[in-house]
Motif scaffolding. Sequence first.
Motif, PDB file in Angstrom:
ATOM      1  N   ALA A  83     116.090  27.653  63.119  1.00  0.00           N
ATOM      2  CA  ALA A  83     114.931  27.324  62.292  1.00  0.00           C
ATOM      3  C   ALA A  83     115.238  26.140  61.384  1.00  0.00           C
ATOM      4  CB  ALA A  83     114.514  28.539  61.470  1.00  0.00           C
ATOM      5  N   ASP A  84     116.413  26.138  60.757  1.00  0.00           N
ATOM      6  CA  ASP A  84     116.823  25.017  59.906  1.00  0.00           C
ATOM      7  C   ASP A  84     116.862  23.714  60.701  1.00  0.00           C
ATOM      8  OD1 ASP A  84     117.082  26.372  57.521  1.00  0.00           O
ATOM      9  OD2 ASP A  84     119.206  26.841  57.813  1.00  0.00           O
ATOM     10  N   ALA A  85     117.452  23.772  61.885  1.00  0.00           N
ATOM     11  CA  ALA A  85     117.608  22.567  62.708  1.00  0.00           C
ATOM     12  C   ALA A  85     116.258  22.020  63.163  1.00  0.00           C
ATOM     13  CB  ALA A  85     118.491  22.876  63.918  1.00  0.00           C
ATOM     14  N   VAL A  86     115.366  22.922  63.593  1.00  0.00           N
ATOM     15  CA  VAL A  86     114.047  22.496  64.071  1.00  0.00           C
ATOM     16  C   VAL A  86     113.232  21.895  62.937  1.00  0.00           C
ATOM     17  CG1 VAL A  86     111.817  23.325  64.936  1.00  0.00           C
ATOM     18  CG2 VAL A  86     113.934  24.099  66.011  1.00  0.00           C
ATOM     19  N   LEU A  87     113.114  22.616  61.841  1.00  0.00           N
ATOM     20  CA  LEU A  87     112.255  22.174  60.746  1.00  0.00           C
ATOM     21  C   LEU A  87     112.799  20.925  60.061  1.00  0.00           C
ATOM     22  CD1 LEU A  87     111.194  25.614  59.243  1.00  0.00           C
ATOM     23  CD2 LEU A  87     109.950  24.144  60.830  1.00  0.00           C
ATOM     24  N   ASP A  88     114.111  20.794  59.989  1.00  0.00           N
ATOM     25  CA  ASP A  88     114.697  19.600  59.384  1.00  0.00           C
ATOM     26  C   ASP A  88     114.314  18.335  60.155  1.00  0.00           C
ATOM     27  OD1 ASP A  88     116.600  18.338  57.451  1.00  0.00           O
ATOM     28  OD2 ASP A  88     117.642  17.821  59.311  1.00  0.00           O
ATOM     29  N   ARG A  89     114.101  18.476  61.457  1.00  0.00           N
ATOM     30  CA  ARG A  89     113.779  17.322  62.293  1.00  0.00           C
ATOM     31  C   ARG A  89     112.293  16.973  62.285  1.00  0.00           C
ATOM     32  NH1 ARG A  89     118.411  19.350  63.980  1.00  0.00           N
ATOM     33  NH2 ARG A  89     119.882  18.131  65.215  1.00  0.00           N
ATOM     34  N   ILE A  90     111.424  17.943  62.001  1.00  0.00           N
ATOM     35  CA  ILE A  90     109.994  17.656  62.160  1.00  0.00           C
ATOM     36  C   ILE A  90     109.194  17.661  60.861  1.00  0.00           C
ATOM     37  CG2 ILE A  90     109.978  18.534  64.527  1.00  0.00           C
ATOM     38  CD1 ILE A  90     108.630  21.080  63.499  1.00  0.00           C
ATOM     39  N   VAL A  91     109.657  18.352  59.840  1.00  0.00           N
ATOM     40  CA  VAL A  91     108.810  18.556  58.660  1.00  0.00           C
ATOM     41  C   VAL A  91     108.771  17.356  57.728  1.00  0.00           C
ATOM     42  CG1 VAL A  91     108.611  19.866  56.509  1.00  0.00           C
ATOM     43  CG2 VAL A  91     108.919  21.066  58.681  1.00  0.00           C
ATOM     44  N   HIS A  92     109.905  16.740  57.477  1.00  0.00           N
ATOM     45  CA  HIS A  92     109.993  15.778  56.375  1.00  0.00           C
ATOM     46  C   HIS A  92     109.185  14.504  56.601  1.00  0.00           C
ATOM     47  CE1 HIS A  92     112.961  18.453  54.771  1.00  0.00           C
ATOM     48  NE2 HIS A  92     113.752  18.305  55.825  1.00  0.00           N
ATOM     49  N   GLN A  93     109.080  14.041  57.821  1.00  0.00           N
ATOM     50  CA  GLN A  93     108.371  12.782  58.074  1.00  0.00           C
ATOM     51  C   GLN A  93     106.990  12.988  58.690  1.00  0.00           C
ATOM     52  OE1 GLN A  93     108.099  11.629  61.704  1.00  0.00           O
ATOM     53  NE2 GLN A  93     108.543  13.808  61.965  1.00  0.00           N
ATOM     54  N   ALA A  94     106.539  14.231  58.756  1.00  0.00           N
ATOM     55  CA  ALA A  94     105.276  14.521  59.442  1.00  0.00           C
ATOM     56  C   ALA A  94     104.063  14.236  58.553  1.00  0.00           C
ATOM     57  CB  ALA A  94     105.244  15.974  59.896  1.00  0.00           C
ATOM     58  N   ILE A  95     102.975  13.823  59.200  1.00  0.00           N
ATOM     59  CA  ILE A  95     101.670  13.694  58.544  1.00  0.00           C
ATOM     60  C   ILE A  95     100.997  15.065  58.616  1.00  0.00           C
ATOM     61  CG2 ILE A  95      99.441  12.501  58.597  1.00  0.00           C
ATOM     62  CD1 ILE A  95     100.936  10.325  60.302  1.00  0.00           C
ATOM     63  N   ARG A  96     100.322  15.468  57.538  1.00  0.00           N
ATOM     64  CA  ARG A  96      99.727  16.805  57.510  1.00  0.00           C
ATOM     65  C   ARG A  96      98.229  16.756  57.223  1.00  0.00           C
ATOM     66  NH1 ARG A  96     103.937  20.893  54.429  1.00  0.00           N
ATOM     67  NH2 ARG A  96     105.899  19.859  55.029  1.00  0.00           N
ATOM     68  N   ILE A  97      97.503  17.566  57.972  1.00  0.00           N
ATOM     69  CA  ILE A  97      96.090  17.828  57.694  1.00  0.00           C
ATOM     70  C   ILE A  97      95.965  19.328  57.480  1.00  0.00           C
ATOM     71  CG2 ILE A  97      93.738  17.801  58.582  1.00  0.00           C
ATOM     72  CD1 ILE A  97      94.454  15.393  60.260  1.00  0.00           C
ATOM     73  N   GLU A  98      95.502  19.725  56.309  1.00  0.00           N
ATOM     74  CA  GLU A  98      95.338  21.146  56.006  1.00  0.00           C
ATOM     75  C   GLU A  98      93.842  21.443  55.869  1.00  0.00           C
ATOM     76  OE1 GLU A  98      97.700  22.159  52.623  1.00  0.00           O
ATOM     77  OE2 GLU A  98      99.561  21.373  53.499  1.00  0.00           O
ATOM     78  N   LEU A  99      93.304  22.204  56.822  1.00  0.00           N
ATOM     79  CA  LEU A  99      91.878  22.530  56.840  1.00  0.00           C
ATOM     80  C   LEU A  99      91.645  23.891  56.193  1.00  0.00           C
ATOM     81  CD1 LEU A  99      91.048  21.411  60.505  1.00  0.00           C
ATOM     82  CD2 LEU A  99      90.882  20.072  58.400  1.00  0.00           C
ATOM     83  N   HIS A 100      90.455  24.065  55.671  1.00  0.00           N
ATOM     84  CA  HIS A 100      90.108  25.345  55.062  1.00  0.00           C
ATOM     85  C   HIS A 100      88.626  25.617  55.305  1.00  0.00           C
ATOM     86  CE1 HIS A 100      88.102  23.074  51.865  1.00  0.00           C
ATOM     87  NE2 HIS A 100      89.205  22.340  51.758  1.00  0.00           N
ATOM     88  N   GLY A 101      88.149  26.745  54.821  1.00  0.00           N
ATOM     89  CA  GLY A 101      86.734  27.066  54.957  1.00  0.00           C
ATOM     90  C   GLY A 101      86.468  28.061  56.071  1.00  0.00           C
ATOM     91  N   ASP A 102      85.169  28.335  56.278  1.00  0.00           N
ATOM     92  CA  ASP A 102      84.751  29.299  57.297  1.00  0.00           C
ATOM     93  C   ASP A 102      84.874  28.718  58.693  1.00  0.00           C
ATOM     94  OD1 ASP A 102      84.115  31.244  55.442  1.00  0.00           O
ATOM     95  OD2 ASP A 102      82.051  30.523  55.203  1.00  0.00           O
ATOM     96  N   SER A 103      84.833  29.599  59.668  1.00  0.00           N
ATOM     97  CA  SER A 103      84.874  29.199  61.066  1.00  0.00           C
ATOM     98  C   SER A 103      83.654  28.349  61.408  1.00  0.00           C
ATOM     99  CB  SER A 103      84.904  30.441  61.962  1.00  0.00           C
ATOM    100  OG  SER A 103      84.620  30.104  63.294  1.00  0.00           O
ATOM    101  N   ILE A 104      83.885  27.220  62.091  1.00  0.00           N
ATOM    102  CA  ILE A 104      82.785  26.356  62.515  1.00  0.00           C
ATOM    103  C   ILE A 104      81.864  27.110  63.469  1.00  0.00           C
ATOM    104  CG2 ILE A 104      82.209  24.258  63.804  1.00  0.00           C
ATOM    105  CD1 ILE A 104      84.789  23.043  62.747  1.00  0.00           C
ATOM    106  N   ARG A 105      82.435  27.927  64.329  1.00  0.00           N
ATOM    107  CA  ARG A 105      81.609  28.714  65.253  1.00  0.00           C
ATOM    108  C   ARG A 105      80.679  29.652  64.493  1.00  0.00           C
ATOM    109  NH1 ARG A 105      86.532  28.038  68.018  1.00  0.00           N
ATOM    110  NH2 ARG A 105      87.533  29.727  66.845  1.00  0.00           N
ATOM    111  N   LYS A 106      81.192  30.233  63.408  1.00  0.00           N
ATOM    112  CA  LYS A 106      80.370  31.118  62.581  1.00  0.00           C
ATOM    113  C   LYS A 106      79.241  30.331  61.907  1.00  0.00           C
ATOM    114  CE  LYS A 106      80.802  34.269  58.626  1.00  0.00           C
ATOM    115  NZ  LYS A 106      81.765  34.837  57.641  1.00  0.00           N
ATOM    116  N   LEU A 107      79.560  29.148  61.385  1.00  0.00           N
ATOM    117  CA  LEU A 107      78.555  28.318  60.735  1.00  0.00           C
ATOM    118  C   LEU A 107      77.496  27.847  61.715  1.00  0.00           C
ATOM    119  CD1 LEU A 107      80.886  26.143  58.459  1.00  0.00           C
ATOM    120  CD2 LEU A 107      79.379  27.997  57.719  1.00  0.00           C
ATOM    121  N   GLN A 108      77.938  27.468  62.933  1.00  0.00           N
ATOM    122  CA  GLN A 108      76.976  27.029  63.952  1.00  0.00           C
ATOM    123  C   GLN A 108      76.060  28.157  64.374  1.00  0.00           C
ATOM    124  OE1 GLN A 108      79.715  25.434  66.854  1.00  0.00           O
ATOM    125  NE2 GLN A 108      79.538  23.352  66.054  1.00  0.00           N
ATOM    126  N   ALA A 109      76.596  29.374  64.431  1.00  0.00           N
ATOM    127  CA  ALA A 109      75.766  30.525  64.788  1.00  0.00           C
ATOM    128  C   ALA A 109      74.694  30.766  63.729  1.00  0.00           C
ATOM    129  CB  ALA A 109      76.645  31.767  64.940  1.00  0.00           C
TER     130      ALA A 109
END
Length: 239
Positions: A211-237
């Motif tokens: 876990a340390d090896a994997v996350l050390d290689r991918i986390v620090h330089q990654a771009i992040r999009i954090e979404l929130h809110g209700d399900s789009i399918r629920k809203l469309q319904a």
Amino acid sequence: MNQETLEKMRQMRLQGMYNAFKTSMESFKTESMTTDQFVAWLVSNEWDDRCNRMIEQASFRYKASLEEVDYSLERGLERNLLERLAELSFVKESRDLFITGSSGTGKSYIATALGYRACQKGMKVLYANTARLMGQLKMAKAKGTILQELKKIERADLLVLDDFGIQPFDAGGRMNLMDIVEDRHGKKSTLITSQVPVKDWYDIIGEKTIADAVLDRIVHQAIRIELHGDSIRKLQAKR
């Protein structure tokens, strides 16, 4: 001479050009074109054919388009950021991208739309459900073809790992994930979607050293999009 040209195109696997040139011989539709226009038309057909094959080989679950992304929904999606990502500089720079959020917020659609755009720009893309990919790699290891499968993943300019963390990784899955990350780190781009926040990926991967090896290689330089809110399918319904 035309038949000889067609045969050379076929042997060079220029299928788009082959089909376009063959059509031009049968329909005479290119007689009004200048030489420059005719060459551009052949090249355009070859480009479109290759992009379509790349989309097919990417194994997307469904078709998605960045032009159809709905920005009116309140889910924390910044239009400017996604439009910058659509230029695919993050792929060219071998940077990773994480899209996290609860179920139904559009993570997979955005990831797939970016994958389609990459294919249209001539990049090799591989889309995979993470749990299913780990299962396929486990079967490949049993068959003795694991190295070929890992090489195929390594060659992709953009790897989309969808639904990361839906299932915890077992020992074999952890090692396969480590191999994938190690092969691609600093050389190719990986796009990960997950319902699990990045801070909890350590527990999902499991064994501390890996876990340390994997996350050390991918986390620090990654771009992040954090979404929130209700399900789009629920809203469309509701609409």
